[in-house]
Design a protein around this motif. Sequence first.
Motif, mmCIF file in Angstrom:
data_model
loop_
_atom_site.group_PDB
_atom_site.id
_atom_site.type_symbol
_atom_site.label_atom_id
_atom_site.label_comp_id
_atom_site.label_asym_id
_atom_site.label_seq_id
_atom_site.Cartn_x
_atom_site.Cartn_y
_atom_site.Cartn_z
ATOM 1 N N ARG A 1 6.064 -13.706 11.022
ATOM 2 C CA ARG A 1 4.710 -13.988 10.543
ATOM 3 C C ARG A 1 4.131 -12.732 9.864
ATOM 4 O O ARG A 1 3.541 -12.808 8.798
ATOM 5 C CB ARG A 1 3.834 -14.433 11.716
ATOM 6 C CG ARG A 1 2.615 -15.224 11.264
ATOM 7 C CD ARG A 1 1.756 -15.671 12.433
ATOM 8 N NE ARG A 1 2.437 -16.587 13.326
ATOM 9 C CZ ARG A 1 2.346 -16.524 14.667
ATOM 10 N NH1 ARG A 1 1.654 -15.566 15.247
ATOM 11 N NH2 ARG A 1 2.974 -17.397 15.420
ATOM 12 N N GLU A 2 4.309 -11.577 10.520
ATOM 13 C CA GLU A 2 3.828 -10.321 9.929
ATOM 14 C C GLU A 2 4.457 -10.080 8.554
ATOM 15 O O GLU A 2 3.777 -9.743 7.600
ATOM 16 C CB GLU A 2 4.205 -9.133 10.834
ATOM 17 C CG GLU A 2 3.388 -9.026 12.103
ATOM 18 C CD GLU A 2 1.951 -8.639 11.819
ATOM 19 O OE1 GLU A 2 1.749 -7.541 11.280
ATOM 20 O OE2 GLU A 2 1.051 -9.460 12.112
ATOM 21 N N LEU A 3 5.776 -10.258 8.494
ATOM 22 C CA LEU A 3 6.485 -10.016 7.238
ATOM 23 C C LEU A 3 5.949 -10.908 6.122
ATOM 24 O O LEU A 3 5.779 -10.487 4.988
ATOM 25 C CB LEU A 3 7.984 -10.235 7.416
ATOM 26 C CG LEU A 3 8.719 -9.169 8.235
ATOM 27 C CD1 LEU A 3 10.148 -9.611 8.533
ATOM 28 C CD2 LEU A 3 8.732 -7.829 7.503
ATOM 29 N N LYS A 4 5.686 -12.164 6.480
ATOM 30 C CA LYS A 4 5.157 -13.094 5.477
ATOM 31 C C LYS A 4 3.795 -12.608 4.972
ATOM 32 O O LYS A 4 3.478 -12.738 3.791
ATOM 33 C CB LYS A 4 5.026 -14.499 6.071
ATOM 34 C CG LYS A 4 6.370 -15.191 6.209
ATOM 35 C CD LYS A 4 6.218 -16.658 6.564
ATOM 36 C CE LYS A 4 7.568 -17.347 6.529
ATOM 37 N NZ LYS A 4 7.627 -18.539 7.383
ATOM 38 N N LYS A 5 3.052 -12.024 5.906
ATOM 39 C CA LYS A 5 1.732 -11.506 5.535
ATOM 40 C C LYS A 5 1.880 -10.343 4.535
ATOM 41 O O LYS A 5 1.208 -10.305 3.513
ATOM 42 C CB LYS A 5 1.013 -11.033 6.799
ATOM 43 C CG LYS A 5 -0.484 -11.220 6.754
ATOM 44 C CD LYS A 5 -1.113 -11.055 8.124
ATOM 45 C CE LYS A 5 -1.114 -9.604 8.560
ATOM 46 N NZ LYS A 5 -1.438 -9.423 9.983
ATOM 47 N N TYR A 6 2.788 -9.413 4.841
ATOM 48 C CA TYR A 6 2.996 -8.286 3.916
ATOM 49 C C TYR A 6 3.360 -8.811 2.533
ATOM 50 O O TYR A 6 2.869 -8.322 1.522
ATOM 51 C CB TYR A 6 4.137 -7.361 4.361
ATOM 52 C CG TYR A 6 4.047 -6.784 5.743
ATOM 53 C CD1 TYR A 6 2.828 -6.703 6.422
ATOM 54 C CD2 TYR A 6 5.190 -6.291 6.379
ATOM 55 C CE1 TYR A 6 2.779 -6.172 7.706
ATOM 56 C CE2 TYR A 6 5.139 -5.760 7.652
ATOM 57 C CZ TYR A 6 3.934 -5.712 8.319
ATOM 58 O OH TYR A 6 3.890 -5.194 9.578
ATOM 59 N N ALA A 7 4.264 -9.783 2.508
ATOM 60 C CA ALA A 7 4.764 -10.285 1.233
ATOM 61 C C ALA A 7 3.634 -10.932 0.439
ATOM 62 O O ALA A 7 3.499 -10.717 -0.763
ATOM 63 C CB ALA A 7 5.888 -11.287 1.467
ATOM 64 N N LYS A 8 2.816 -11.700 1.151
ATOM 65 C CA LYS A 8 1.738 -12.419 0.470
ATOM 66 C C LYS A 8 0.674 -11.449 -0.052
ATOM 67 O O LYS A 8 0.219 -11.541 -1.186
ATOM 68 C CB LYS A 8 1.120 -13.427 1.436
ATOM 69 C CG LYS A 8 0.323 -14.478 0.735
ATOM 70 C CD LYS A 8 0.013 -15.674 1.622
ATOM 71 C CE LYS A 8 -1.422 -16.132 1.335
ATOM 72 N NZ LYS A 8 -2.362 -15.821 2.418
ATOM 73 N N ASN A 9 0.314 -10.484 0.803
ATOM 74 C CA ASN A 9 -0.713 -9.509 0.383
ATOM 75 C C ASN A 9 -0.160 -8.412 -0.518
ATOM 76 O O ASN A 9 -0.894 -7.542 -0.948
ATOM 77 C CB ASN A 9 -1.337 -8.827 1.609
ATOM 78 C CG ASN A 9 -1.987 -9.827 2.538
ATOM 79 O OD1 ASN A 9 -2.276 -10.952 2.135
ATOM 80 N ND2 ASN A 9 -2.206 -9.434 3.780
ATOM 81 N N LYS A 10 1.150 -8.421 -0.714
ATOM 82 C CA LYS A 10 1.814 -7.345 -1.471
ATOM 83 C C LYS A 10 1.448 -5.976 -0.910
ATOM 84 O O LYS A 10 1.310 -4.994 -1.633
ATOM 85 C CB LYS A 10 1.438 -7.405 -2.962
ATOM 86 C CG LYS A 10 1.733 -8.763 -3.607
ATOM 87 C CD LYS A 10 1.489 -8.666 -5.098
ATOM 88 C CE LYS A 10 1.832 -9.908 -5.892
ATOM 89 N NZ LYS A 10 2.230 -11.116 -5.233
ATOM 90 N N ASN A 11 1.252 -5.930 0.379
ATOM 91 C CA ASN A 11 0.805 -4.689 1.010
ATOM 92 C C ASN A 11 1.152 -4.707 2.496
ATOM 93 O O ASN A 11 1.129 -5.754 3.131
ATOM 94 C CB ASN A 11 -0.718 -4.574 0.858
ATOM 95 C CG ASN A 11 -1.221 -3.202 1.292
ATOM 96 O OD1 ASN A 11 -0.421 -2.284 1.513
ATOM 97 N ND2 ASN A 11 -2.519 -3.061 1.422
ATOM 98 N N CYS A 12 1.500 -3.535 3.008
ATOM 99 C CA CYS A 12 1.704 -3.418 4.444
ATOM 100 C C CYS A 12 0.833 -2.251 4.877
ATOM 101 O O CYS A 12 1.097 -1.106 4.491
ATOM 102 C CB CYS A 12 3.174 -3.147 4.740
ATOM 103 S SG CYS A 12 3.469 -2.518 6.393
ATOM 104 N N GLU A 13 -0.224 -2.567 5.618
ATOM 105 C CA GLU A 13 -1.191 -1.504 5.923
ATOM 106 C C GLU A 13 -0.623 -0.387 6.780
ATOM 107 O O GLU A 13 -1.023 0.767 6.650
ATOM 108 C CB GLU A 13 -2.426 -2.102 6.601
ATOM 109 C CG GLU A 13 -3.477 -2.471 5.569
ATOM 110 C CD GLU A 13 -4.231 -3.727 5.948
ATOM 111 O OE1 GLU A 13 -4.294 -4.044 7.159
ATOM 112 O OE2 GLU A 13 -4.732 -4.402 5.031
ATOM 113 N N GLN A 14 0.327 -0.716 7.649
ATOM 114 C CA GLN A 14 0.823 0.297 8.586
ATOM 115 C C GLN A 14 1.685 1.380 7.929
ATOM 116 O O GLN A 14 1.897 2.431 8.495
ATOM 117 C CB GLN A 14 1.645 -0.351 9.708
ATOM 118 C CG GLN A 14 0.861 -1.213 10.659
ATOM 119 C CD GLN A 14 0.848 -2.659 10.209
ATOM 120 O OE1 GLN A 14 0.517 -2.956 9.061
ATOM 121 N NE2 GLN A 14 1.214 -3.562 11.093
ATOM 122 N N GLY A 15 2.233 1.102 6.753
ATOM 123 C CA GLY A 15 3.088 2.118 6.145
ATOM 124 C C GLY A 15 3.676 1.649 4.836
ATOM 125 O O GLY A 15 3.334 0.572 4.338
#
Lengths: 87, 487
Positions: free
Chosen positions: B428-442
């Motif tokens: 679920r997290e990975l899908k979020k990164y992909a959708k937002n084109k961003n990963c806040e943690q790093g």
Amino acid sequence: MEKIQVKVCLGTTCFVMGSSNLQELMELVPAKYGDKVEVSGSPCLSKCNIDWEYSRAPYVTVNNEVVFEATVEKVMREIEKQLSYAK
Amino acid sequence: MQNKNNQATHLKKEILIRTIKAFLTDDFPAKARLIPYDMRPKGCAVPFRCCVYKERAILKERTIAVLGFSIEEYDERISLSSYAQKALKRSKPETLPLTVLETACKGCVPSRIHVTDLCQGCVARPCTTSCNFGAIDIINGKALIDSEKCKNCQKCISACPYSAITKVVVPCENACPVGAIAKNEKGHAKIDFEKCISCGKCVSICPFGAVHVKSQIIDILKHIKENKKVIALVAPAIVGQLPYPIGKIKSAIMKCGFCDVMEVAHGADITTKHEAEDFKQRMRRGDKFMTTSCCAAYNELVDKHIEDMKPFRSDSHTPLYYTAEIAKKKCSDCITVFISPCVAKKTEGMKNPNVDYVLSFEELGALLVAKKIEVNNCPDVPFEVESSKQGRNFPLTGGVAKAVEVATNNDIVCRNVLVDGLNIQSIRELKKYAKNKNCEQGNLVEIMSCEGGCTGGNACLNSYKTASKQITEYASNGKCVNDIEIE
Ligand code: SF4
Ligand code: SF4
Ligand code: FES
């Protein structure tokens, strides 16, 4: 009283068949029995090379008793048994 | 982390050993046919099932999987000896890596909410009031759930002060992170290979040992017997799988008939260098993050389930890819066998023409036992090509990200994010990164399908704790990846 000698087979057959679990004994046994029991890893105990006997690996010996398809629990039970004889 | 050694894995390994031993005799088909009878002879104790006939039927199916065939297509009328002959004759192994044994699959009850006999039929009846769907009634002084109305929300479970209500799960369904395994109309588990990412979580979890890997061992042994040049490419996680130095494991593998053993940790060095360059370029052009690309199950996940992640996954190939390429360049008629910690790499191997076969650590272990090779007595021979400290650390969580970080030489600040194990939450997290084109943690996201990395892989032999200790020690003697020459 003589110390009880526990030998955990770390030969190839026993290791492949599951003695990795038994490495726990190296910490568990001294913690529980102090200097009454001595535990060590051992090269092939030569139990595995008889015909189909590998299928009963991993092996552990507790003094002269052989524990086959050994698990931590089975070995601890055997140690308890021998300690109670010694009393 | 789940314990890998239990009765079910013991049984699977025994079948592997017996099948290999049968192959090594001069009458493979006849010996293969006898495996179920040798294991459960007339009058023997019946350890697991209702009767000796059922046990033998299951052992036959297990042997068929070891011979590399699907149980889904299996015809009961055909004997094991015919299957053995078929295995000898085929020129290519089957493509799908897994199969479910119908007879062994207990057909666990479908997942549902269940009231146990701890129910006291109390006065307060918080379960009935907690349920928003009116699914619970008290009948004869006990709570009863109407399965038609129940939506599996689990509110009643937390409401009951006696903990009398539980959720019954189907282990494989519950473990699969992508919903690829479910019961079919006959109540047996079935894998949907369109969705399956070959992570192998169902193989490790099934308490009946019903999900099997289809082995390629017979194909490999056949080539060795024909004196072909068969080269073993060993995954970095092999260090520490047996309690002996890696050089001894190397010569033990040669003793099995392989003509060379190459360390995939060297391929990992190449991956690292490419990935570091890739990372720098992406950050300079303004990307917010990049993910690693070496875990085969993660790659399948992206390809099949997270289209939006494709632009953020490194274009670098896997360590296996580079190592197999080097092997084939050196000797074009060689046969390459990857020795792997997991099922997922079987799928990767089948898609890469430079990788001919994949053998798991468990299967290699079985081969050593069958051939009676005592690894401790084999000479300690070093590898020809030296791999780096960072490459050797690839199979531990954080190892890949760390390697890339070292190879970027501080040109760009790496903020490593470690996804240690694929499951519903992490996906679920990975899908979020992909959708937002961003990963806040790093900005550098390392993904490993198995907890702990490849050392926690589903075909590993040693416990994570002791294996990782040996890997760390071996790695500490390596050079820095920046000092390794690659072609
Ligand atoms: S291998 Fe993984 S993805 Fe495939 S069915 Fe099993 S648990 Fe699901
Ligand atoms: S983490 Fe390693 S062992 Fe696990 S699936 Fe990925 S490549 Fe295989
Ligand atoms: S390897 Fe344990 S008895 Fe031989």
